[in-house]
Design an enzyme around this catalytic site. Structure first.
Site, short mmCIF file in Angstrom:
data_model
loop_
_atom_site.label_atom_id
_atom_site.label_comp_id
_atom_site.label_asym_id
_atom_site.label_seq_id
_atom_site.Cartn_x
_atom_site.Cartn_y
_atom_site.Cartn_z
CB CYS A 2 46.24 73.47 72.41
SG CYS A 2 45.57 75.01 73.01
NE ARG A 27 45.16 67.73 71.43
CZ ARG A 27 45.09 66.81 72.37
NH1 ARG A 27 44.62 65.63 72.08
NH2 ARG A 27 45.51 67.04 73.58
CD1 TRP A 77 38.51 75.31 72.49
CD2 TRP A 77 39.45 75.47 74.50
NE1 TRP A 77 37.50 75.51 73.41
CE2 TRP A 77 38.06 75.61 74.65
CE3 TRP A 77 40.26 75.54 75.63
CZ2 TRP A 77 37.45 75.80 75.89
CZ3 TRP A 77 39.65 75.73 76.87
CH2 TRP A 77 38.26 75.86 76.99
CG ASN A 103 47.74 70.46 74.92
OD1 ASN A 103 46.79 71.14 75.27
ND2 ASN A 103 47.74 69.15 74.98
N GLY A 104 48.29 72.91 77.27
CA GLY A 104 48.19 72.80 78.73
C GLY A 104 48.04 74.18 79.34
CD GLU A 487 23.88 64.00 75.01
OE1 GLU A 487 24.34 64.58 76.01
OE2 GLU A 487 24.50 63.91 73.94
CE LYS A 491 25.28 66.40 71.45
NZ LYS A 491 25.78 65.59 72.48
CD GLU A 494 27.62 69.71 72.10
OE1 GLU A 494 28.77 69.98 72.42
OE2 GLU A 494 27.14 68.57 72.19
CG HIS A 510 8.79 71.69 92.77
ND1 HIS A 510 8.00 71.79 93.90
CD2 HIS A 510 8.62 70.42 92.31
CE1 HIS A 510 7.41 70.63 94.12
NE2 HIS A 510 7.76 69.78 93.17
CE LYS A 609 34.27 63.99 69.39
NZ LYS A 609 32.83 64.06 69.68
O1 M6R Z 1 35.78 62.92 75.79
P1 M6R Z 1 34.77 63.03 76.88
O2 M6R Z 1 33.62 62.12 76.69
O3 M6R Z 1 35.37 62.86 78.24
O4 M6R Z 1 34.25 64.50 76.78
C1 M6R Z 1 33.35 65.02 77.70
C2 M6R Z 1 32.66 66.26 77.17
O5 M6R Z 1 33.59 67.26 76.92
C3 M6R Z 1 31.87 65.96 75.89
O6 M6R Z 1 30.93 64.97 76.10
C4 M6R Z 1 31.15 67.23 75.41
O7 M6R Z 1 30.14 67.56 76.33
C5 M6R Z 1 30.57 67.02 74.02
N1 M6R Z 1 30.82 68.18 73.22
C6 M6R Z 1 29.11 66.81 74.00
O8 M6R Z 1 28.57 66.72 72.74
#
Ligand code: M6R
Length: 614
Positions: A2, A27, A77, A103-104, A487, A491, A494, A510, A609
């Site tokens: 947020c 945010r 958010w 925010n929080g 990773e 990607k 998400e 396994h 983000k």
């Molecule tokens: O700002 P940060 O690197 O601490 O954020 C961690 C994760 O929230 C961030 O890497 C998230 O997984 C991304 N959306 C990945 O693309």
């Protein structure tokens, strides 16, 4: 998550607020709203969905808000209650005179709400924030002093908050306060600002006060007074923000993600400049503040991170253990903080975070700091809360990353681990000099190799179209590229919402092998080196179960064409450096699949983000 903004001054209040919220969209972006005091009335406007919906609404209502001199805004958010107009902020009290953005998370909101309801408060939303509106209102009715009302109310709140509050009867005033959530006050001439982050105000001012926990600021157009939680007026430090206003542009790319993928060669060059001149020179990493003796005697490293940063940390473990002979533990911050850990003053703790704000990692870092560990932070935001906890700080300088899916910040974090490991190895003498020279040379030529790969995207695009209707994906790898598999899968998940799993290839038999059939793509990351033959065997096992076979490789072995349905080739790199190369086609694969499926690539559903809740 947020984002909040507050403005008091002579400019068009709604324009300042929505401009600030645009800069805070990273945010959250599931709903938004503003409250202004205009024509002696508190007016609230909210919209579900993207910020543009709020902007459209405000454009229609411009006559209603044009006399406003004070207002607060919020981009959400969702935590408590679905993202709809009712749950969107600002929230208000029974008489509608007071408005609050938050925010929080207020952890004791249920108890507070029950008590307030008994006392006559009428709630409309499912949020924790509405509790704050009613609680402050109650205190205001008792004290007739908005700052005192906020001070008393926040004493009853548990959890994290950054708050901005306005009231119709308190002319041209914003009360702002925070605890464990970011909030800064921007200082202008005849105007003042409050915001969750610098980009929201940098267009208007470069002078700011970072509020400390529990401090309360009273903003009017011509004054900002700051008080501690005991109501003593204090003299806060005014900082000059080291930022230039920038217009974020896609530079002709369809999405920020694609632009950011293409920026990676320059991010690597930028990181190397000043730190590594030639393969024969030593790595320069003055950011590490531990003296040589302490570095030589380090016997353990603990890395904490989340999401993509966690994957960078896993690669970091392989690099440091290979070059420095120091055991490295990597753990998701969210797990690390809720168990008994043995981290102490003999452990170097590394926190990795693009944003420098991730709540779980911030808590992990604070816990370790309290236990006496030296804290090294690797972040893209040297002005962040995490950076302020650092004993040593490595800024990765990837530039602002707009797309929610992390790409260029990941390769920048990997660069930080390469340089850290080389620096440590050179101090400890733990790696063969020729080997180190080879690695350094590989890093120096890496940007050109990635550039070459980026000129040949057609094959990746074609692969994306062929596999875009798959419901599931498995990415397998061994050794240092295990993190690349994680990773690559993250990607894809998400931004395309396709279920994808990253697996150590040796573990396939396994259990997960039971899932394989002719519908399931198995993408094998087969970079040449120690584990190449092993993963080839694992790929054979998948082929024998009729899986759809994709290879990602720097091998030129033509026989791979027989085993795999599709081969994605990348330029050859040293195995230790290979995660830097192998991740690029996987970022592109996810990008093109999501784009082909018509997904919102830069702002995928349900995400933000910056994740500032635990
Ligand atoms: O700002 P940060 O690197 O601490 O954020 C961690 C994760 O929230 C961030 O890497 C998230 O997984 C991304 N959306 C990945 O693309």
């Amino acid at each position: 998550m947020c984002g909040i903004v507050g403005y008091v001054g002579d400019k068009s209040v709604c324009e300042v607020l929505t401009g600030g919220l645009s800069a805070l969209e990273y945010r959250g972006y599931d709903s938004s709203g503003v409250a202004v005091i205009a024509d002696n009335e508190t007016k609230i406007y909210k919209a579900e969905g993207k910020l543009q919906n709020l902007k459209d609404l405000l454009a229609e209502k411009q006559n209603e808000v044009k006399t406003a001199r004070v207002g607060i805004g919020h981009i959400r958010w969702a935590t408590h209650g679905i993202p709809n107009e009712i749950n969107a902020h600002p929230h208000t009290n029974n008489d509608g005179k007071l408005a609050v953005v938050h925010n929080g998370i207020i952890e004791n909101y249920k108890e507070l709400r029950a008590k307030l309801e008994q006392q006559g408060a009428i709630f409309h939303s499912e949020t924790d924030t509405e509790t704050v509106a009613h609680l402050v209102s109650q205190k205001y009715n008792e004290t007739h002093d908005l700052k005192e009302a906020v001070r008393l109310a926040t004493k009853e709140l548990e959890g994290a908050y950054a708050l901005c509050i306005i009231h119709k009867d308190v002319k041209d005033t914003i009360i702002a306060t925070r605890r464990n959530a970011p909030l800064l006050i921007g200082l202008g001439e005849g105007e003042n600002f409050a915001a969750s982050d610098v980009p929201a105000i940098i267009e208007h001012t470069k002078r700011a006060i970072y509020l400390d926990d529990n401090e309360i600021a009273v903003l009017t157009p011509n004054s900002v007074d700051v008080y501690d939680s005991d109501n003593n007026k204090i003299n806060p430090k005014v900082e000059l923000l080291p930022w230039e206003p920038i217009t974020l542009s896609k530079m002709g790319y369809k999405h920020f993600m694609l632009k950011e993928i293409h920026e990676q060669p320059d991010v690597i060059r930028n990181f190397l400049s000043g730190k590594l001149h030639t393969a024969d020179s030593k790595a320069i990493l003055n950011e590490v503040k531990l003296d040589k003796e302490s570095l030589k005697n380090l016997n353990r490293i603990q890395v904490v991170a989340c999401g993509t940063s966690l994957h960078a940390a896993i690669v970091g473990k392989y690099i440091i253990e290979e070059l420095c002979n120091i055991p490295v533990d990597v753990e998701a911050s969210s797990e690390y903080i809720y168990r008994t850990t043995v981290t102490d003053e003999h452990t170097l703790v590394i926190g990795v975070s693009q944003s420098g704000e991730t709540a779980d990692t911030l808590t992990a870092v604070k816990q370790s700091k309290a236990r006496g560990s030296h804290i090294l932070i690797i972040t893209n935001r040297p002005d962040s809360a995490m950076a302020r906890e650092a004993d040593s700080l490595i800024p990765v300088d990837a530039g602002i990353e707009v797309s929610v899916a992390a790409t260029k910040s990941y390769v920048a974090q990997l660069m930080a681990f390469y340089m850290l490991a080389i620096h440590l190895a050179e101090i400890k003498g733990s790696a063969d000099e020729n080997y180190l020279k080879e690695i350094k040379n590989e890093l120096l030529v890496l940007p050109q190799k990635i550039e070459l790969l980026l000129t040949k995207k057609e094959k990746i695009q074609k692969c994306s179209r062929m596999y875009s209707s798959s419901k599931n994906f498995i990415f397998i790898a061994r050794g240092i590229n295990f993190a690349t598999a994680l990773e690559g899968a993250l990607k894809l998940k998400e931004i395309s919402y396709i279920n994808a799993t990253g697996y150590p290839a040796g573990e396939l038999k396994h259990g997960p092998i039971a899932m394989l059939d002719e519908t399931l793509p198995v993408l094998s990351i087969m970079m040449t080196g120690k584990v190449y033959e092993k993963i080839l065997s694992n790929a054979q096992e998948s082929k024998a179960r009729n899986a759809r076979m994709i290879a990602l490789t720097d091998s030129t072995d033509e026989k791979l064409e027989d085993l795999f349905d599709y081969v994605l080739n990348v330029p050859h790199v040293h195995e230790l450096i290979s995660p830097m190369m192998a991740i690029v086609p996987l970022q592109l694969l996810a990008y093109y699949i999501a784009e082909f499926l018509g997904k919102d690539v830069d702002q995928p559903r349900n995400l933000a983000k910056s994740v500032t809740v635990e």
